[in-house]
Motif scaffolding. Structure first.
Motif, PDB file in Angstrom:
ATOM      1  N   ASP A   1       2.456 -10.524  -6.335  1.00  0.00           N
ATOM      2  CA  ASP A   1       3.170  -9.666  -7.285  1.00  0.00           C
ATOM      3  C   ASP A   1       2.307  -9.361  -8.500  1.00  0.00           C
ATOM      4  N   LYS A   2       1.679 -10.384  -9.036  1.00  0.00           N
ATOM      5  CA  LYS A   2       0.820 -10.173 -10.207  1.00  0.00           C
ATOM      6  C   LYS A   2      -0.406  -9.353  -9.831  1.00  0.00           C
ATOM      7  N   GLY A   3      -0.931  -9.631  -8.623  1.00  0.00           N
ATOM      8  CA  GLY A   3      -2.117  -8.892  -8.186  1.00  0.00           C
ATOM      9  C   GLY A   3      -1.849  -7.413  -8.035  1.00  0.00           C
ATOM     10  N   ILE A   4      -0.685  -7.057  -7.478  1.00  0.00           N
ATOM     11  CA  ILE A   4      -0.364  -5.647  -7.273  1.00  0.00           C
ATOM     12  C   ILE A   4      -0.117  -4.948  -8.601  1.00  0.00           C
ATOM     13  N   ARG A   5       0.417  -5.683  -9.581  1.00  0.00           N
ATOM     14  CA  ARG A   5       0.632  -5.097 -10.906  1.00  0.00           C
ATOM     15  C   ARG A   5      -0.703  -4.835 -11.601  1.00  0.00           C
ATOM     16  N   ARG A   6      -1.621  -5.766 -11.440  1.00  0.00           N
ATOM     17  CA  ARG A   6      -2.961  -5.555 -12.016  1.00  0.00           C
ATOM     18  C   ARG A   6      -3.651  -4.384 -11.327  1.00  0.00           C
ATOM     19  N   PHE A   7      -3.417  -4.257 -10.029  1.00  0.00           N
ATOM     20  CA  PHE A   7      -4.016  -3.145  -9.284  1.00  0.00           C
ATOM     21  C   PHE A   7      -3.464  -1.808  -9.766  1.00  0.00           C
ATOM     22  N   LYS A   8      -2.157  -1.723  -9.978  1.00  0.00           N
ATOM     23  CA  LYS A   8      -1.549  -0.470 -10.419  1.00  0.00           C
ATOM     24  C   LYS A   8      -1.972  -0.087 -11.832  1.00  0.00           C
ATOM     25  N   ALA A   9      -2.490  -1.058 -12.567  1.00  0.00           N
ATOM     26  CA  ALA A   9      -2.952  -0.758 -13.931  1.00  0.00           C
ATOM     27  C   ALA A   9      -4.342  -0.130 -13.935  1.00  0.00           C
ATOM     28  N   VAL A  10      -5.006  -0.147 -12.772  1.00  0.00           N
ATOM     29  CA  VAL A  10      -6.354   0.425 -12.674  1.00  0.00           C
ATOM     30  C   VAL A  10      -6.256   1.946 -12.575  1.00  0.00           C
ATOM     31  N   ASP A  11      -7.126   2.645 -13.297  1.00  0.00           N
ATOM     32  CA  ASP A  11      -7.147   4.110 -13.230  1.00  0.00           C
ATOM     33  C   ASP A  11      -7.446   4.572 -11.801  1.00  0.00           C
ATOM     34  N   ASP A  12      -6.814   5.662 -11.406  1.00  0.00           N
ATOM     35  CA  ASP A  12      -7.047   6.280 -10.094  1.00  0.00           C
ATOM     36  C   ASP A  12      -6.710   5.348  -8.932  1.00  0.00           C
ATOM     37  N   TYR A  13      -5.708   4.481  -9.103  1.00  0.00           N
ATOM     38  CA  TYR A  13      -5.390   3.557  -8.006  1.00  0.00           C
ATOM     39  C   TYR A  13      -4.949   4.272  -6.722  1.00  0.00           C
ATOM     40  N   PRO A  14      -4.312   5.484  -6.772  1.00  0.00           N
ATOM     41  CA  PRO A  14      -4.005   6.163  -5.500  1.00  0.00           C
ATOM     42  C   PRO A  14      -5.263   6.486  -4.700  1.00  0.00           C
ATOM     43  N   ARG A  15      -6.352   6.836  -5.399  1.00  0.00           N
ATOM     44  CA  ARG A  15      -7.608   7.084  -4.684  1.00  0.00           C
ATOM     45  C   ARG A  15      -8.140   5.801  -4.054  1.00  0.00           C
ATOM     46  N   LEU A  16      -7.991   4.689  -4.749  1.00  0.00           N
ATOM     47  CA  LEU A  16      -8.457   3.411  -4.215  1.00  0.00           C
ATOM     48  C   LEU A  16      -7.678   3.044  -2.958  1.00  0.00           C
ATOM     49  N   ILE A  17      -6.395   3.362  -2.920  1.00  0.00           N
ATOM     50  CA  ILE A  17      -5.582   3.101  -1.730  1.00  0.00           C
ATOM     51  C   ILE A  17      -6.115   3.901  -0.548  1.00  0.00           C
ATOM     52  N   GLU A  18      -6.388   5.186  -0.784  1.00  0.00           N
ATOM     53  CA  GLU A  18      -6.865   6.035   0.313  1.00  0.00           C
ATOM     54  C   GLU A  18      -8.284   5.685   0.719  1.00  0.00           C
ATOM     55  N   MET A  19      -9.090   5.163  -0.206  1.00  0.00           N
ATOM     56  CA  MET A  19     -10.426   4.679   0.165  1.00  0.00           C
ATOM     57  C   MET A  19     -10.317   3.478   1.098  1.00  0.00           C
ATOM     58  N   ALA A  20      -9.365   2.589   0.789  1.00  0.00           N
ATOM     59  CA  ALA A  20      -9.147   1.427   1.657  1.00  0.00           C
ATOM     60  C   ALA A  20      -8.662   1.878   3.032  1.00  0.00           C
ATOM     61  N   ARG A  21      -7.763   2.862   3.060  1.00  0.00           N
ATOM     62  CA  ARG A  21      -7.254   3.374   4.330  1.00  0.00           C
ATOM     63  C   ARG A  21      -8.389   4.005   5.147  1.00  0.00           C
ATOM     64  N   ALA A  22      -9.228   4.814   4.470  1.00  0.00           N
ATOM     65  CA  ALA A  22     -10.350   5.460   5.157  1.00  0.00           C
ATOM     66  C   ALA A  22     -11.329   4.436   5.707  1.00  0.00           C
ATOM     67  N   ASP A  23     -11.559   3.368   4.951  1.00  0.00           N
ATOM     68  CA  ASP A  23     -12.473   2.314   5.402  1.00  0.00           C
ATOM     69  C   ASP A  23     -11.922   1.610   6.640  1.00  0.00           C
ATOM     70  N   ILE A  24     -10.616   1.366   6.668  1.00  0.00           N
ATOM     71  CA  ILE A  24      -9.990   0.724   7.823  1.00  0.00           C
ATOM     72  C   ILE A  24     -10.113   1.622   9.054  1.00  0.00           C
ATOM     73  N   LYS A  25      -9.890   2.933   8.861  1.00  0.00           N
ATOM     74  CA  LYS A  25     -10.033   3.870   9.979  1.00  0.00           C
ATOM     75  C   LYS A  25     -11.469   3.888  10.489  1.00  0.00           C
ATOM     76  N   ALA A  26     -12.435   3.891   9.568  1.00  0.00           N
ATOM     77  CA  ALA A  26     -13.842   3.935   9.958  1.00  0.00           C
ATOM     78  C   ALA A  26     -14.266   2.659  10.675  1.00  0.00           C
ATOM     79  N   ARG A  27     -13.659   1.542  10.313  1.00  0.00           N
ATOM     80  CA  ARG A  27     -13.977   0.257  10.944  1.00  0.00           C
ATOM     81  C   ARG A  27     -13.198   0.043  12.237  1.00  0.00           C
ATOM     82  N   ASN A  28     -12.132   0.812  12.432  1.00  0.00           N
ATOM     83  CA  ASN A  28     -11.188   0.575  13.528  1.00  0.00           C
ATOM     84  C   ASN A  28     -10.588  -0.820  13.382  1.00  0.00           C
TER      85      ASN A  28
END
Length: 440
Positions: A334-361
């Motif tokens: 819970d605390k970790g996700i709150r700290r994450f949401k406080a980071v600028d451009d966190y929606p882009r970071l989410i999609e970067m993680a998604r893209a990395d998972i797709k690229a790694r399969n």
């Protein structure tokens, strides 16, 4: 010196005094032409436009074809041609030595050696200048590719952009000329001009543009830190084995716009996500690790982006993405996700993680967990846990450990979220009332 040439020199001086460039094109050749031709025409090259010429010379009229303007003065006619203003052209090509009009006159008289003239003919600037029509299904330079590229090395970068955006191959000889001229492209084309072309590449095609920069050897001189990733290997997928980090980077860039289309900056950020692995890589017992590559990469990316002439806001934005791109790869609390949401451009970071998972399969276990936790992040932190712990509930309700404790705890938390319970005293009364009501 013939009088028309003298008058042309005087016209050039007038133009230059007003802050523009001008010169008589191949004065030696024009003197010979004036000696045999019936038409007293003198040709001038200048970077001033038609409107500016009219302000200086009211008698001037618009020209046609390669000729910007013409002016009759005395017994001579003066023809004005556009000057080569491309910073990326070869030095010898920036001075016009012959025009199409001169070539016509030379064709009529075999007494003039063509060696007196350079094959460059000035013409108006056009983004597709030097390229064949793309309706042919490929990107192709006009004429002799090496000569066409020599007149403006920016065409090499433009060819890569056209190829990436239009999904068309580059014609073989044109491609060979680009590879041969890769070093000269970096010598004669400014970083600013390269980035101006790069910004015109669509986000969905950015991976292909980066691949072409690498294949043409231009990236090796422009951003060697990224090109070097092609020689560092990592196991991203157990089924396919190891592959180069550069290859994986291109896959991430290709996948990223699937969820955030048209996001040019986010896609550019994907290009730099792994640049720190060049410096963080270490092999121990046949296993390669890249600890802290995100923090190292942020420092490396900042240097590269400044070198590429991005402005301060753009640099900070992409460096922030590189520094924080690993956050969403770990199962967050819970605390970790709150700290994450406080980071600028966190929606882009989410999609970067998604893209990395797709690229790694890879699997989505951690990713799906974090996406669910994002929903809880909207709830006030004090409402994520009940005001009373399990022992306190058992003491107040005078019950033994068992399912009833969890039931009371869940209902207490729901009452807190609803706003019915706000203090410890209210929580104690709620537990006592709940026990009596349910007869636990």
């Amino acid at each position: 010196m013939p009088q028309p040439i003298k008058e042309a020199a005087s016209i050039c001086k007038t133009i230059m005094r007003n802050g523009y460039d001008a010169y008589v094109i191949n004065a030696a050749l024009q003197r010979k032409i004036l000696g045999t031709s019936k038409d007293a025409e003198v040709e001038i090259c200048t970077d001033i436009d038609l409107a500016g010429l009219k302000n200086l010379f009211p008698k001037i009229t618009a020209g046609s074809g390669d000729i910007v303007a013409r002016m009759d003065q005395g017994s001579a006619t003066f023809l004005f041609h556009p000057a080569d203003m491309a910073d990326a052209s070869h030095p010898e090509a920036c001075v016009a030595q012959i025009t199409s009009n001169m070539l016509k006159k030379l064709d009529k008289d075999d007494g003039f050696p063509v060696s007196l003239a350079c094959p460059f003919i000035p013409r108006s600037r056009d983004v597709y200048d030097g390229f064949e029509n793309i309706s042919g299904g490929q990107i192709k330079f006009q004429g002799i590719p090496d000569e066409t590229l020599k007149h403006d090395y920016l065409r090499a970068i433009r060819a890569l952009r056209f190829s990436a955006n239009y999904h068309l191959p580059i014609e073989e000889n044109s491609w060979m000329s680009i590879i041969r001229a890769s070093r000269r492209v970096l010598d004669y084309v400014s970083v600013t001009d390269i980035m101006d072309e790069w910004r015109k590449v669509e986000a969905e095609n950015m991976w292909r543009f980066a691949e072409l920069l690498f294949d043409s050897m231009i990236l090796h001189g422009l951003v060697p830190e990224l090109a070097a990733l092609s020689r560092i290997f990592q196991v991203f997928d157990e089924e396919t084995g190891s592959r180069s980090i550069w290859e994986h980077t291109l896959k991430v860039m290709q996948r990223y716009p699937e969820e955030l289309p048209y996001d040019w900056y986010g896609t550019l950020g994907c290009l730099f996500l792994n640049c720190g692995k060049l410096y963080a890589g270490e092999v121990y017992e046949d296993r390669t690790t890249f600890y802290q590559h995100h923090r190292i990469g942020a420092k490396v990316a900042r240097k590269i982006l400044k070198r590429l002439r991005l402005n301060t806001e753009e640099v900070d934005m992409i460096v922030n993405l590189v520094r924080n791109h690993m956050r969403f790869h770990f199962m967050l609390t819970d605390k970790g996700i709150r700290r994450f949401k406080a980071v600028d451009d966190y929606p882009r970071l989410i999609e970067m993680a998604r893209a990395d998972i797709k690229a790694r399969n890879a699997n989505y276990t951690e990713f799906n967990h974090n996406m669910k936790m994002l929903e809880r992040a909207d709830i006030r932190e004090e409402l994520l846990e009940p005001l009373l712990n399990g022992k306190q509930i058992m003491d107040i309700a005078r019950i033994k450990p068992g399912p009833a404790v969890g039931l009371i705890r869940d209902n207490l938390l729901q009452a807190q979220i609803a706003g019915d319970v706000n203090t410890v005293e209210e929580a104690e009364r709620f537990v006592a009332a709940y026990k009596a009501k349910e007869q636990l």
